[in-house]
Design an enzyme around this catalytic site. Sequence first.
Site, short mmCIF file in Angstrom:
data_model
loop_
_atom_site.label_atom_id
_atom_site.label_comp_id
_atom_site.label_asym_id
_atom_site.label_seq_id
_atom_site.Cartn_x
_atom_site.Cartn_y
_atom_site.Cartn_z
N ARG A 65 0.86 -1.20 0.00
CA ARG A 65 0.00 0.00 0.00
C ARG A 65 0.88 1.24 0.00
NH1 ARG A 65 -3.24 -3.77 2.54
NH2 ARG A 65 -5.09 -4.13 1.25
N GLU A 83 -10.07 -12.29 2.15
CA GLU A 83 -10.97 -11.31 1.54
C GLU A 83 -11.13 -11.49 0.02
OE1 GLU A 83 -10.58 -7.63 4.59
OE2 GLU A 83 -9.08 -7.64 3.01
N TYR A 118 -3.38 -5.27 15.32
CA TYR A 118 -3.25 -4.51 14.08
C TYR A 118 -2.65 -3.16 14.44
CZ TYR A 118 -5.23 -7.55 10.53
OH TYR A 118 -5.40 -8.57 9.64
N PHE A 119 -1.35 -3.02 14.20
CA PHE A 119 -0.66 -1.80 14.61
C PHE A 119 -0.90 -0.65 13.63
CE2 PHE A 119 2.90 -3.65 17.55
CZ PHE A 119 1.93 -4.11 18.40
N ASP A 120 -1.77 -0.87 12.64
CA ASP A 120 -2.18 0.27 11.82
C ASP A 120 -3.27 1.05 12.54
OD1 ASP A 120 -3.01 -2.44 10.95
OD2 ASP A 120 -4.67 -1.34 10.06
N TRP A 125 -0.58 -2.62 8.43
CA TRP A 125 -1.15 -2.37 7.10
C TRP A 125 -0.96 -0.89 6.81
CZ3 TRP A 125 -2.13 -6.72 4.68
CH2 TRP A 125 -2.40 -7.86 5.44
N THR A 126 -0.52 -0.58 5.61
CA THR A 126 0.02 0.78 5.40
C THR A 126 -0.82 1.66 4.47
OG1 THR A 126 1.45 -0.05 3.66
CG2 THR A 126 2.37 0.03 5.88
N GLU A 127 -2.12 1.35 4.33
CA GLU A 127 -2.95 2.23 3.50
C GLU A 127 -2.79 3.69 3.92
OE1 GLU A 127 -3.97 -0.62 4.80
OE2 GLU A 127 -5.55 -1.57 3.61
C1 ACM Z 1 -6.35 -8.95 6.47
O1 ACM Z 1 -6.33 -8.03 7.31
N1 ACM Z 1 -7.08 -8.82 5.38
C2 ACM Z 1 -5.59 -10.17 6.67
#
Ligand code: ACM
Length: 767
Positions: free
Chosen positions: A175, A352, A445-447, A484-486
């Site tokens: 991302r 997903e 989730y460290f985002d 996650w880096t969105e």
């Molecule tokens: C995920 O957060 N889609 C693994």
Amino acid sequence: MRRVFALTLSLALGMGLGTAAHAQDLRYPIVPYPQQLVPMEGSFVITGSTRLVLPANTRLFSNEVAQLQSLVRQGIGTTLKTTASTTSGNVIVLKQDLSLAGEEDYTMTVSPKQLQISAKAPAGFFRAIATLRQLMPPAIEGRSTGSLRALNIPALQLNDHPVYSWRGMHLDVSRHFFSVSYLKKFIDLLALYKMNKLHLHLTDDQGWRIEIKKYPLLTEKGAWREFNNQDSVCMEKAKDNPDMEIDKEHIIQRDGKTLYGGFYTQAQMKDIIAYAAARHVEIIPEIDMPGHMMAAIRAYPFLTCDGKSGWGKDFSTPICPCNETTFRFAEDVFTEIAALFPSKYLHLGADEVEKTSWAASPACTEVMKANNLKSVEELQSYFVKRMERFFHSKGKVLIGWDEILEGGISPTAILMYWRAWVPDAPVKAARHGNQVIMTPGNPLYFDATPDRNSIGNVYHFEPVPKGLTAEEAKSIMGAQANIWTEYIPSEKRTDYMFMPRMTALAEVLWTHKKDYDNYLQRLNVQYARLDQLGVHYRLPDLDGFTEDNVFVDQGMLAVKAPLTGMTIRYTTDGSIPGMQSPVLPASLPITTPQTIRLAAFSPAGNRGDIYTLRYRQESYIKPVTTNPAKQGLQLDYFKGAFKTTTKIKATADSSMRVSNVIIPEGLGHGDAFGARLQGFVYVPETAIYSFFLTCDDGGRLYIGGKEVVNNDGWHAPLQKSGQIALEKGWHPLKVDFVEGGGGYTLKLEYSVNGGKLQPIQNSNLAL
Ligand code: ACM
């Protein structure tokens, strides 16, 4: 990036030492704390005349010996000469001890005469050196080498080993993209805290980040994109927070267009893998398929069932598991990945997946018939199992996100659990005999934007899910936090998102003996080291105010710096506080309505969160004149997805009485819903009350008909606060809450005149 600042250990140790017990612990400010540590008197002093006794099998341990020598050189400017004698004075003795159980186990004995480390394998020596490093002054981390004459190591005896074998961090480089040098910095931090796995999410809809020689368009086209709507959000936030600026080194001009992206060549990745291996960190590559493949599909449209790509209801069009050309592509890609990464694990993703294009595909109808598959979920399972057989042919083990349970999981796949709203997934997988890695969204989730509760939530995380027997619990390999880096567009923002909360996870997974207060004391010592390393960590939270403040005659703002050496600076003109802004006095009288912005600064100039404090002048609100009769609150429940509390529909689907501001366990069963809690709250004295509302997703608090806290909109657990001036007595209270589906959190606490946060007693709530 690296900042030079010579903060001495004695200054760091001066931070908030209240008791003798703490003083004792802070002789050993080690994170994660060792399994067994016996404090001893005195210390061992490393100087240029200290000698090193190498282990018998010198070649096997040459990397670890070099790491130790490099630390010593950073400190005193010289490496140590070796000697064969273990008895002559002032020696460091490294010994192989084959009687130790695990590869990462080690023992260390430090006396004024000798420092001895024993391990069975190189990994054990490496973990021991990480411990030793944390016993050395932070100044050894600075850019200038040899600034110290000697290194004092406090005497001790310790026995150490990890509880969990999977102590992981994940980084999404798709991302937003991160440079090779940043990955090395990231790996250094993992190694410093004894984390041992780095899961790289290398591909996704927004970018393909690893060179595949057979399919050059994956990176020629797939690694570059125009700015997307996530970038726009970052750019908007960057107006108020420079950490949200997109790192410029990943922006290029091509054919008259501004493009964002980048990728790692295989040669670069080999270098990163070797760097990590030297620090006993294993890199696990994830090539996410069959969903999250838009970057690849844009380059190779034949991968989808109908040659088209786009967005379905929730996710992007996946690749087609019903064409042999798809399998040829997937196997070719993983052939190169398997050859490149020495890890025995390959991550297939498989999360997903939007399966509507499969349901509409004649090729899929045929594949499903031929393989007796009754649903598209079974078709996904067919894809995963076929890929797993291919992985096995390469001698690799498959890891997949927990969706691989749906449609049937093979007994040899490893499940990576993330969907907090499917709590039985890891339990089912463990009972089925699968190994499991825990990465539940909350708190791993460290985002999710960190707040004052984040470190504690991670520290109190229990890797073994409820319901497993001791035997079944052996299937839990450990845990991992995911970034996650969105909305994480820069290296600075990434540092801020994972540090220091990764250190809490490290202690959960390595030591697994919990003493939160003691951990926080040791963490406080780590900040000076992180400053030296140029880590843009999140500073400790500030206390003594809320975001929305009320005063009646005169208010007083009194905020203590969180640690010795840190300063608090403020502005009153709406601008962001900087190192040039004035230092906040010990107490600042507030006599007019105004907005104050303040932030803490570390000695290295690392800025903490910016707090915006609004001050309103109000009179005390009068209580209601008739006392409510029944203890508790009324809860109205509204089925449906409401993005904010203001969108909750008019009529409740059900109502019940609850004892406090809570959502009863099980209500909603993971669905989206709205809730309204109403009644009265009793305040025992006339005062300014601060309320702290923690919500996942959103909520608002009203007292006496006035909005006190606005924590609305869908988000991960987040605390917001506000104040109100109340006269003694009963006041109307209302909390509106919305949940977007999944797990929820709702907590209301208060404090009086800036005192300690506390829950509201049930007996002070009525309707
Ligand atoms: C995920 O957060 N889609 C693994």
